[in-house]
Design an enzyme around this catalytic site. Sequence first.
Site, mmCIF file in Angstrom:
data_model
loop_
_atom_site.group_PDB
_atom_site.id
_atom_site.type_symbol
_atom_site.label_atom_id
_atom_site.label_comp_id
_atom_site.label_asym_id
_atom_site.label_seq_id
_atom_site.Cartn_x
_atom_site.Cartn_y
_atom_site.Cartn_z
ATOM 1 N N LEU B 65 42.206 -2.429 11.126
ATOM 2 C CA LEU B 65 41.831 -1.444 10.101
ATOM 3 C C LEU B 65 41.791 -0.046 10.723
ATOM 4 C CD1 LEU B 65 38.794 -2.177 7.751
ATOM 5 C CD2 LEU B 65 40.018 -0.015 7.911
ATOM 6 N N ALA B 66 42.935 0.605 10.793
ATOM 7 C CA ALA B 66 43.004 1.900 11.472
ATOM 8 C C ALA B 66 44.298 2.577 11.065
ATOM 9 C CB ALA B 66 42.953 1.700 12.986
ATOM 10 N N GLU B 67 44.188 3.555 10.193
ATOM 11 C CA GLU B 67 45.376 4.126 9.579
ATOM 12 C C GLU B 67 46.193 4.970 10.548
ATOM 13 O OE1 GLU B 67 42.329 4.146 8.323
ATOM 14 O OE2 GLU B 67 42.516 2.780 6.629
ATOM 15 N N GLN B 89 46.107 1.822 2.159
ATOM 16 C CA GLN B 89 45.565 1.028 1.050
ATOM 17 C C GLN B 89 45.256 1.867 -0.196
ATOM 18 O OE1 GLN B 89 41.884 -1.707 1.334
ATOM 19 N NE2 GLN B 89 43.635 -2.959 1.856
ATOM 20 N N PHE B 90 44.739 3.066 0.021
ATOM 21 C CA PHE B 90 44.516 4.017 -1.075
ATOM 22 C C PHE B 90 44.823 5.416 -0.536
ATOM 23 C CE2 PHE B 90 42.078 0.504 -2.718
ATOM 24 C CZ PHE B 90 42.189 0.606 -4.107
ATOM 25 N N PRO B 96 43.119 9.557 7.620
ATOM 26 C CA PRO B 96 42.976 9.363 9.070
ATOM 27 C C PRO B 96 44.316 9.405 9.809
ATOM 28 C CG PRO B 96 41.734 7.683 7.872
ATOM 29 C CD PRO B 96 42.520 8.458 6.857
ATOM 30 N N HIS B 136 39.414 6.886 -4.069
ATOM 31 C CA HIS B 136 40.415 5.918 -4.515
ATOM 32 C C HIS B 136 41.365 6.508 -5.550
ATOM 33 C CE1 HIS B 136 37.473 3.298 -2.611
ATOM 34 N NE2 HIS B 136 38.348 2.317 -2.620
HETATM 35 C C1 LIG Z 1 39.352 4.468 6.043
HETATM 36 C C2 LIG Z 1 39.423 3.319 5.094
HETATM 37 N N1 LIG Z 1 40.499 2.522 5.096
HETATM 38 C C3 LIG Z 1 40.601 1.506 4.220
HETATM 39 C C4 LIG Z 1 39.611 1.255 3.296
HETATM 40 C C5 LIG Z 1 39.759 0.119 2.274
HETATM 41 N N2 LIG Z 1 38.758 -0.932 2.540
HETATM 42 C C6 LIG Z 1 37.603 -0.989 1.870
HETATM 43 S S1 LIG Z 1 36.567 -2.181 2.457
HETATM 44 C C7 LIG Z 1 37.694 -2.647 3.628
HETATM 45 C C8 LIG Z 1 37.333 -3.720 4.601
HETATM 46 C C9 LIG Z 1 36.106 -3.345 5.381
HETATM 47 O O1 LIG Z 1 35.812 -4.326 6.326
HETATM 48 P P1 LIG Z 1 34.515 -4.252 7.230
HETATM 49 O O2 LIG Z 1 34.458 -2.949 7.925
HETATM 50 O O3 LIG Z 1 34.479 -5.466 8.054
HETATM 51 O O4 LIG Z 1 33.306 -4.242 6.192
HETATM 52 P P2 LIG Z 1 32.917 -5.394 5.145
HETATM 53 O O5 LIG Z 1 33.735 -5.146 3.917
HETATM 54 O O6 LIG Z 1 33.193 -6.693 5.748
HETATM 55 O O7 LIG Z 1 31.485 -5.165 4.874
HETATM 56 C C10 LIG Z 1 38.855 -1.887 3.520
HETATM 57 C C11 LIG Z 1 40.057 -2.049 4.355
HETATM 58 C C12 LIG Z 1 38.503 2.113 3.345
HETATM 59 N N3 LIG Z 1 37.480 1.947 2.488
HETATM 60 N N4 LIG Z 1 38.425 3.123 4.239
#
Ligand SMILES: Cc1ncc(C[n+]2csc(CCOP(=O)(O)OP(=O)(O)O)c2C)c(N)n1
Lengths: 334, 334, 387, 387
Positions: B65-67, B89-90, B96, B136
Site C-alpha cells: 500500500l504505497a502509491e 485506488q481513488f 503520494p 474519494h
Molecule cells: C493513501 C491511501 N491509499 C489508498 C487508500 C484506500 N484504502 C482505504 S482503506 C485501505 C486499506 C487499509 O489497510 P490498513 O492500513 O491495514 O487498515 P485497515 O483497513 O486494516 O484498518 C486502502 C488501500 C487510502 N485510504 N489512502
Amino acid sequence: MTTTAVEHATLSTAQAINRALHDAMAEDPSVLVLGEDVGTLGGVFRVTDGLTAEFGEDRCFDTPLAEAGIAGFAVGLAMNGMRPVIEMQFDAFAYPAFEQVVSHIAKMRNRTRGRVALPLVIRIPYAGGIGGVEHHCDSSESYYAHTPGLHVVAPSNPADAYSLLREAIASPDPVVFLEPKKLYWAKGVVALGPGGEPGIGAAVVRRQGTDATLIAYGPTVPVALEAAEVAARDGRSLQVVDLRSIVPFDDAGVCAAVESTGRAVVIAEAAGFASVSSEIAARVSERCFHSLSAPVRRVTGFDIPYPPPKLEHFQLPSVDRILDAVDELQWEDA
Amino acid sequence: MTTTAVEHATLSTAQAINRALHDAMAEDPSVLVLGEDVGTLGGVFRVTDGLTAEFGEDRCFDTPLAEAGIAGFAVGLAMNGMRPVIEMQFDAFAYPAFEQVVSHIAKMRNRTRGRVALPLVIRIPYAGGIGGVEHHCDSSESYYAHTPGLHVVAPSNPADAYSLLREAIASPDPVVFLEPKKLYWAKGVVALGPGGEPGIGAAVVRRQGTDATLIAYGPTVPVALEAAEVAARDGRSLQVVDLRSIVPFDDAGVCAAVESTGRAVVIAEAAGFASVSSEIAARVSERCFHSLSAPVRRVTGFDIPYPPPKLEHFQLPSVDRILDAVDELQWEDA
Amino acid sequence: MTGITGTTGMTRDADRMLPSREPVMLLDPDGRPTAADGDGLPASEELLRGLAGMIVARRFNEQASALVRQGRLAVYPSSYGQEACQVAAAQVLTGEDWLFPTYRDTAAAVARGVDPVEVLGLLKGDWHSGYDPYDRHVAPLTTPLATQLPHAVGVAHAARLRGEPTVVLAMCGDGGTSEGDFHEALNFAAVFGAPVVFFVQNNQYAISVPLARQSAAPSLAHKGVGYGMPGEHVDGNDLAALLDVLSGAVERARAGAGPQLVEGRTYRMQAHTNADDATRYRADDEVAAWAAKDPLVRLEAYLRTEGVLDDARAADLTEAAEQVARRTRDGLNQDIEPDPDDLFRFVYAQPTPQLMEQLAVVRDELSRDELSRDELSRDELSREETR
Amino acid sequence: MTGITGTTGMTRDADRMLPSREPVMLLDPDGRPTAADGDGLPASEELLRGLAGMIVARRFNEQASALVRQGRLAVYPSSYGQEACQVAAAQVLTGEDWLFPTYRDTAAAVARGVDPVEVLGLLKGDWHSGYDPYDRHVAPLTTPLATQLPHAVGVAHAARLRGEPTVVLAMCGDGGTSEGDFHEALNFAAVFGAPVVFFVQNNQYAISVPLARQSAAPSLAHKGVGYGMPGEHVDGNDLAALLDVLSGAVERARAGAGPQLVEGRTYRMQAHTNADDATRYRADDEVAAWAAKDPLVRLEAYLRTEGVLDDARAADLTEAAEQVARRTRDGLNQDIEPDPDDLFRFVYAQPTPQLMEQLAVVRDELSRDELSRDELSRDELSREETR
Ligand SMILES: Cc1ncc(C[n+]2csc(CCOP(=O)(O)OP(=O)(O)O)c2C)c(N)n1
Ligand SMILES: Cc1ncc(C[n+]2csc(CCOP(=O)(O)OP(=O)(O)O)c2C)c(N)n1
Ligand SMILES: [Mg+2]
Ligand SMILES: [Mg+2]
C-alpha cells in the site's frame, strides 16, 4: 502591533526574507523556522542565516531530509499552537509533500468547520533563470493555485518579499510563499514592520500605460517592466500590473487595469497549459470582454519540461517575446 | 494488429475497461496490471476482475500500500521492457505518487533524449457524483494536464473507455487515464479490438447544434448532453463537444465547433481556478476571438474542497447551471 | 547539538529495541493468565474499565453496521474484533494527551469520549469531520492512510517545546506501514525524541491484501530498531497485555525517553466495509480461528474467575452500551438540513472575493428555486417529459 | 500465494538480518589485514583492479572540480574520499546488471564504463542526462533524492519475470534514507523478493545536516530487518571489505535470496558542491581524522606489501587515470551548440500539435534573428541604450 515610525532599509530579496523571518520570530515566540539545511548553514540561499544563532535550536532547526515529513510535521506543530514556516529547498523538491499540502494543509480548516486552523507558511524558492539543473527551476504555482484552501503569493521585489511574508506568517491560513530565485540578489528599499506594502490579495500597477496591459507576477515582473521601457521608446505605452497574490486574485484591480487599455498580455514562466496564466487570460477574457480590442495573449513557458541551463533562455519570457505578443494585439483595428 | 471484422459488445464502462485490459494482456505479454487490491479482489470497482485468474499472479498483482512505490516501481518495469498499467485506488490517493509522476514519469523520455521511453498507464478512478467521502471525489486532471510529458485522457462512455485505454496501453508514452467513477455503471455498445473509436487527441462532436457549443469531457459529457436535450425543447440548439483527450488538445476540432456557433460554455467538475477549464476558456477566447458573440462562460466546481456527500450536488455542474450559463451568452445582441 | 531537538545519535543499543520473540500475551484466549503469578496484569479496576469500554465498542460497531443497512450511514469500516486495541488506545492516555486515529478507529474515539454521533459525521455525509478535535484531543478521522502520523509527531513536538507533559498516541493499520509517511513520521519522532507512541493495529489485511504482501519483516514491530526506537508486539486481542505494553510506552515517552512502536496482532473480523465482500479473498476457517480469540470473551472470563464481574455487573455494562447505541441511533436518524453556505464558510478564515462571488451564484439559484417553489424546476421538467 | 511475486511471509529469522556489531573491515587504515590469515580478502587481481578504478575516480574528481573552477562545469558534487564505495559499486556487477547512481555517483558511473564526458552532461548544462542508460545499464543521474530506488526495484522485478539473472545495485546517501521513497522501495523489494542490493553511502552529511539529525538508529544497516532483508555495514573506505560484502549480496540476490541493504561508512571529504562552504557546519579536525583513513592509501599500502604493486605498475595506473582526465578535459572544453529544436523533440514520441506550434514560435524568432543578424536585436538595443 502597528509601528508608527516606519524604518527603511536597502536589502536584497534574500535579505528581506531573512529580515521578515527574524522580525516575526522576535515578535512571536510561536513562529518556528524548519527545513533542510535552514539551521547551522542558514539555507542554501542563506535566507535563514543567523536565525538559529539568534533564536536557538528550538526555534530554527534542520529536519531529516523528507519533505512530506516536514509538511506533515508542520501540520501538527500548527495544530498545537505554533506558526511554522517551512522551507522546501527547491521547487521540484516540494513535490514529495504534495499529498500533505493538498489533502491536509489545504483542507484542515474546512474539514473541521473552522475548528482547526493551520497558520503555516510554505516557503519555496522557485522558477528559473539561474542556470540551475533539472528539478531546480520549476514554476509550480499552478499546482497550488488550483488547490482550494491555500493562499498563493509571489513577490517581485524586496519590499513585497518582506511585507507579504510578514502578512503570510501572521495569516490564520496556510500560505504558499513563492520566492523567485533569480530575484534573490536584487536590491530594493524595504519598509520594515508589518503592513508596509499593500496586503495579500491586492495587485499593484507598477507602471502606468495606456495602450496595453502587461500582467505579471514574481519573476516576470522585472521582465515586463523592461519590456514596457523598451516599448516606450517605440512610442507604445504599456501598463504593468504586478499580481503579488495569485490566490486570492485581485479581479477588481486587474479588470480596471485591462479595461483602461483594452488590450492585455499575461506573462508567466510556467508552462502555459492549464496554468495560472490560463486562468488570468480566461478571467480577463470573460470579465473584460466588451472592453477588449484584441484577444488576450499569453507569453509563458512552453509546454515542455524546464530546459537544461544552456537552453533555458528559450523558455523564459523575454523582452522580445513580450513585445512580439504586444505587436500581435491587432493594432491595425485601433 | 488490425482486426478486420469488428466485434461489438454491450458493456458498462467498468466492464469495457476490464475488457480492454484483458485484450491488451492477451495480445502482449509485457502488459502488467498492478496496484492495491487489483489482484484477487479484482479492484474495489471490480475493474480488474478475473485478470489474475486468467493471466496469473505475475501479470496482475497486488502491491504493498504505497502509491509512490507503485508509480516508481512501474517506472522501473517500463524501463526494462514491460508495459505496466497501474491503478491508483481513488483520485486523491494518487497524490503520494505526485513526485514520481511529475519528476520522473513525465520527464524520463525528455531527460534521456528519447532513449528511455516509459510506456505506462496510470489509471485513476476520478471525480464525484457517487456520494463518496472526502478524498474519494477529486477531479485532479489539471495537475496532470499542466505537467508536460504526460498524455491525459478522460472517456465519457464505454466505447471510448475501451478504445482509448487500448491506445493508451499501446502508446510509447505515459498516459494518465481518468475514469469517471459515476459512469462506471453506464452501459453502451463497444467496438472491440484496437482503433474502434477516434484516437487520443481527437475531440468528437456528440450532438450537433447551431446556437452555442458546450465543451465537456469525462463525467460532464452526459450532463452537457442532457442540458442540450432540455434546451432543444426551449428552442435553443446546443452543440456538445466531448474532448476525450485533454493532452493532446484538439484545437482544430474545438475551434471549428465554437466558430460554427459563436458561443461557448466550458463544463468541468474540477474547481475552476487555474484548471483545464481555464485553459479551454483561454484558448477558445484567444483563437476564436473574432467569431465570439459573447464571452466564454465556465460551469465548473467552485474553488472549494470537494463537499461532503449531502452537499455535493451544489458542486457538480448541473443541467440548470449549464442552462443558466447559456442564458448569459448575451442573446440580446444576437 | 543543543536544544531539546537534540538526540543522542548513533549510540543506542539495538538489542533493547527489538521486540520479544513472541507477541506479549498476559491472558490466553480462554482468559487464563499466561504467567502463573499473574505477573504484569493491570489492576482489576483497569481491566473492568477496559471491559466496559469494549462492550460499548462492540455494541457501537454493531449499531453502526445496522445503520448502514438502514441507509442512515453511507459506509462503515467496522473494528469488530479489534475492540481491545480500540479501547486500550484510549484508556492509556490522560485528558491532555492526544489520540490520532485512522478512518477505522471510530470506536477508539468514542472510548476517548467523543460523541458517537459526531464521530460518524464523515460516514454519514453531513460534513468531513463531525467533532471538535480540541474537545477531547482526538485528531480528525481522515482516509489518506498514514498521513496523520507526521501530524502526530508535530503535535507532540510542539507540546514538548512548551514543556508540556503531553504524549501522543498515533494509530495506523498494517497496510499503512507501507506508506512513505509512516517512515518519515517514525524517523522524525526518533530524531527529535518526540513523545509519540505509534500503535499499529495489524489486523492482517489491507482491504483484500494480506500481510504477506505488505511486509516481509519478521514482525512489524521489527521496524522500530531501524529508526532507533523500541518496537514491541502484543496479542492485540488481549486487553491486559495491550494496557500493559501501551501504558509502559506512554509513560516512557512522557518521561522523555522518546517514541516507541507497538504492534497489536489482531484481526479484522468483518469485511473491509459493508461495500466489501471478504469471501473473495479469505477463507471462512481463517475467520473462525480468530473468532475463537475474541477479546471480550477472554477478558470477561478472566474477570468472572477473579470474581470482579458477576451477572448484575455484566448487565449494567450491557445497559450502558445500549445507551450509547440508542444515542447513536437517535442522532443518526435525525436529518440535518445541510446549509450550502457552509461550502464557502470554512475554506479560509475570510472567504476570498472569488468565493463570495461563487456563494452568490448558489444563493441566487436557491432564491430562484424558492420563487418557483410551486412550479417544476427545469430539471424536473425534463424528467417529467421524458417519462 | 503463487507466482514469482510470492514471498515466504513472516517466517524469516530476524537474527540473520541484523548487521555485525561493528562495520566490516578487512584492511585497517594502514593497509594491514584485520584477520591474521587475511580471511575474506578478495583476490589480489580484484584488489588491483579496484585500486586502478579508485585512482581513476580520484583523478576524475579532481579534474571535474578543476573544470568547475575554470567555468566549464556549473557545479560538481565530488565523491572525493568516497572512491572505494564508487568503485566497489561498479566492480561487483556484471555487464547485464544495472547500476542506479545518485547525483553524486558520477565516478561510479565512470567505473562502470560510462563516458566521463557524457556522465558530466547534467552538470555541464547541455542536457539533463548525457549518456544512454541502456548502453552500460546505468540509470540516469538525477537529483530528486531516493526517487531512483523504486525504479531499481522495478527493473529488477521485470528481469526476474523474464527469468533473467540480472541484479540491480541501487545507491543512496545517508540523507536519502529519510525519504519515503527509500522506505517504499525497500519494502517492495523485500515483498517481491527482487534482486536488488541497496547500497547506502553514509558519508555523514546531507549538505550541512549531520547523520544524527537524519537518523537515531544504531546504524543505517539496522533498517534492513524492518523490511525483512539482511542489513550489513562496512568500512566504506576499505575497498576489500566493500567488494567482499557487496559481491556476497549481489550473488545471493542473483541466486534468488532477495534484496539486501549495505551501508558503507565513509566521509564526504569536500564541501557538498563547490557552491557550498563546509566550514560553516563542521570542524577541520573532523575532516582531518577522516583524511587519515583514505581508501587509496590503505589499499595501495596493502598491495605494495603483498608485492602486487610496484612503482612501475603504480605509474601505469596513474597514467591511465591521467588519460581519463585528459579525455574529460578535452570533452568538457568542447562547446556543443545547443539546438532549440531539442526542446520539443523528446517530450513525447510524437510532438503534440501544441508543441509543434510552440516550436514554430522559436523557429520564427530565430529566423528573424537571422535576418537581423547584422542589426542589433531589440533586446541588445535596449541594453545599449541604457548603458
Ligand atoms: C493513501 C491511501 N491509499 C489508498 C487508500 C484506500 N484504502 C482505504 S482503506 C485501505 C486499506 C487499509 O489497510 P490498513 O492500513 O491495514 O487498515 P485497515 O483497513 O486494516 O484498518 C486502502 C488501500 C487510502 N485510504 N489512502
Ligand atoms: C527530494 C530532494 N530534496 C532535497 C534535495 C536537495 N539536496 C540535494 S543533495 C542533498 C543532500 C543529500 O544528502 P545525502 O543523501 O546524504 O547524499 P550526499 O549529498 O551526502 O551524497 C539535498 C538536501 C534533493 N536533491 N532532493
Ligand atoms: Mg489492516
Ligand atoms: Mg550524505
